[in-house]
Scaffold this active site. Structure first.
Site, PDB file in Angstrom:
ATOM      1  N   HIS A  43      -3.282  78.709 -28.307  1.00 41.85           N
ATOM      2  CA  HIS A  43      -1.999  78.056 -28.866  1.00 41.85           C
ATOM      3  C   HIS A  43      -1.536  78.593 -30.329  1.00 41.85           C
ATOM      4  O   HIS A  43      -0.189  78.606 -30.398  1.00 41.85           O
ATOM      5  CB  HIS A  43      -2.202  76.497 -29.007  1.00 41.85           C
ATOM      6  CG  HIS A  43      -2.667  75.882 -29.970  1.00 41.85           C
ATOM      7  ND1 HIS A  43      -4.401  76.023 -30.017  1.00 41.85           N
ATOM      8  CD2 HIS A  43      -2.502  75.356 -31.247  1.00 41.85           C
ATOM      9  CE1 HIS A  43      -4.639  75.179 -31.057  1.00 41.85           C
ATOM     10  NE2 HIS A  43      -3.517  74.860 -31.850  1.00 41.85           N
ATOM     11  N   ASP A  44      -2.201  78.976 -30.921  1.00 49.66           N
ATOM     12  CA  ASP A  44      -2.238  79.445 -32.511  1.00 49.66           C
ATOM     13  C   ASP A  44      -2.176  80.719 -32.520  1.00 49.66           C
ATOM     14  O   ASP A  44      -2.170  81.331 -33.639  1.00 49.66           O
ATOM     15  CB  ASP A  44      -2.982  78.766 -33.539  1.00 49.66           C
ATOM     16  CG  ASP A  44      -2.326  77.348 -34.103  1.00 49.66           C
ATOM     17  OD1 ASP A  44      -1.192  77.358 -33.591  1.00 49.66           O
ATOM     18  OD2 ASP A  44      -3.287  76.607 -34.497  1.00 49.66           O
ATOM     19  N   LYS A  47      -0.418  82.929 -34.981  1.00 52.63           N
ATOM     20  CA  LYS A  47      -0.585  83.027 -36.517  1.00 52.63           C
ATOM     21  C   LYS A  47      -1.286  84.213 -37.124  1.00 52.63           C
ATOM     22  O   LYS A  47      -1.339  84.622 -38.272  1.00 52.63           O
ATOM     23  CB  LYS A  47      -1.408  81.730 -36.905  1.00 52.63           C
ATOM     24  CG  LYS A  47      -0.585  80.388 -36.786  1.00 52.63           C
ATOM     25  CD  LYS A  47      -1.609  79.293 -37.325  1.00 52.63           C
ATOM     26  CE  LYS A  47      -0.772  77.935 -37.462  1.00 52.63           C
ATOM     27  NZ  LYS A  47      -1.721  76.810 -37.835  1.00 52.63           N
ATOM     28  N   HIS A  72       5.342  81.207 -35.573  1.00 52.03           N
ATOM     29  CA  HIS A  72       4.187  81.464 -34.927  1.00 52.03           C
ATOM     30  C   HIS A  72       4.078  80.977 -33.369  1.00 52.03           C
ATOM     31  O   HIS A  72       3.309  81.579 -32.442  1.00 52.03           O
ATOM     32  CB  HIS A  72       2.832  81.040 -35.618  1.00 52.03           C
ATOM     33  CG  HIS A  72       2.606  79.380 -35.240  1.00 52.03           C
ATOM     34  ND1 HIS A  72       3.047  78.282 -35.746  1.00 52.03           N
ATOM     35  CD2 HIS A  72       1.619  78.815 -34.252  1.00 52.03           C
ATOM     36  CE1 HIS A  72       2.735  77.034 -35.352  1.00 52.03           C
ATOM     37  NE2 HIS A  72       1.829  77.426 -34.493  1.00 52.03           N
ATOM     38  N   HIS A  97       3.820  74.004 -28.125  1.00 50.06           N
ATOM     39  CA  HIS A  97       2.702  72.908 -28.586  1.00 50.06           C
ATOM     40  C   HIS A  97       3.174  72.221 -29.835  1.00 50.06           C
ATOM     41  O   HIS A  97       2.594  71.199 -29.997  1.00 50.06           O
ATOM     42  CB  HIS A  97       1.380  73.615 -28.635  1.00 50.06           C
ATOM     43  CG  HIS A  97       1.341  74.657 -29.922  1.00 50.06           C
ATOM     44  ND1 HIS A  97       1.881  75.632 -30.008  1.00 50.06           N
ATOM     45  CD2 HIS A  97       1.005  74.265 -31.221  1.00 50.06           C
ATOM     46  CE1 HIS A  97       1.499  76.452 -31.168  1.00 50.06           C
ATOM     47  NE2 HIS A  97       0.928  75.470 -31.755  1.00 50.06           N
ATOM     48  N   HIS A  98       4.264  72.561 -30.391  1.00 55.04           N
ATOM     49  CA  HIS A  98       4.866  71.945 -31.516  1.00 55.04           C
ATOM     50  C   HIS A  98       6.133  70.941 -31.242  1.00 55.04           C
ATOM     51  O   HIS A  98       6.929  70.551 -32.147  1.00 55.04           O
ATOM     52  CB  HIS A  98       5.046  72.775 -32.797  1.00 55.04           C
ATOM     53  CG  HIS A  98       3.725  73.234 -33.515  1.00 55.04           C
ATOM     54  ND1 HIS A  98       3.107  72.411 -34.341  1.00 55.04           N
ATOM     55  CD2 HIS A  98       3.180  74.220 -33.725  1.00 55.04           C
ATOM     56  CE1 HIS A  98       2.122  72.593 -34.976  1.00 55.04           C
ATOM     57  NE2 HIS A  98       2.074  73.971 -34.507  1.00 55.04           N
ATOM     58  N   ASP A 126      -4.429  69.356 -30.530  1.00 54.63           N
ATOM     59  CA  ASP A 126      -4.063  69.911 -31.736  1.00 54.63           C
ATOM     60  C   ASP A 126      -3.957  69.117 -32.927  1.00 54.63           C
ATOM     61  O   ASP A 126      -4.869  69.093 -33.985  1.00 54.63           O
ATOM     62  CB  ASP A 126      -2.854  70.779 -31.601  1.00 54.63           C
ATOM     63  CG  ASP A 126      -2.448  71.609 -32.749  1.00 54.63           C
ATOM     64  OD1 ASP A 126      -3.476  72.008 -33.498  1.00 54.63           O
ATOM     65  OD2 ASP A 126      -1.388  71.796 -33.006  1.00 54.63           O
TER      66      ASP A 126
END
Length: 181
Positions: A43-44, A47, A72, A97-98, A126
């Site tokens: 998911h990240d 970044k 990201h 996811h955000h 998360d």
């Protein structure tokens, strides 16, 4: 990713573990669980494309830095979408996811059930991992889980899908504690 960004790697591992527990509570199939875990682990990944100063900045980010950090999710989607053989749900998880249940998230301002299921699960996992890490600095382990559970409950219908949070909150402490810290 493990060597270049150990914090992102370990966070992704914990998020995937929390998501797996929630997915099992939803009785997802093994294939669904596999795709869920992969999406949550990655998911990240976007970044790794962020300027060094943004991720390591101890002070709050300014507006420009915050907007850059929000990229990201889109960058991660582009990275994951370029990997042949991965289920499309994985890239959707990374991208979304955000997103927030109330539609105030990013990057696409999706709302409610328009947010892919795996992304809604990842959002909870998360946030829960971030809460555990933040709270652990100030308190003992038993209180960490109590406080993090309380914060998840408070975020229902704003940040999180309330039905998914209800399933998550039914996971026994001993299973959640295995993955914390």
């Amino acid at each position: 990713m493990r060597n270049e960004s150990p914090d992102i790697f370990s966070h992704g591992f914990r998020v995937a573990a929390f998501a797996d527990l929630l997915g099992r509570g939803l009785q997802l199939s093994e294939r669904e669980l596999e795709n869920l875990r992969r999406g949550c682990f990655l998911h990240d990944v976007g970044k790794v494309m962020m300027p060094d100063g943004i991720l390591a900045k101890p002070q709050p980010l300014n507006e420009k830095e915050r907007k850059t950090l929000e990229l990201h999710a889109v960058l991660g989607d582009l990275i994951v979408s370029g990997i042949s053989g991965l289920d499309p749900s994985i890239a959707k998880t990374v991208r979304s996811h955000h997103e927030r249940w109330d539609g105030t998230g990013y990057p696409d301002r999706l709302r409610g059930e328009d947010i892919p299921l795996y992304a809604r699960i990842c959002r909870i996992a998360d946030a829960f991992d971030h809460m555990l890490q933040e709270i652990a600095i100030h308190t003992n382990s038993r209180e960490v889980l109590i406080e993090a559970r309380s914060r998840l409950k408070q975020g229902c219908a704003k940040q999180f899908d309330e039905n998914l949070v209800t399933v998550f909150l039914n996971i026994p402490d001993d299973k959640l504690g295995v993955y914390s810290g």
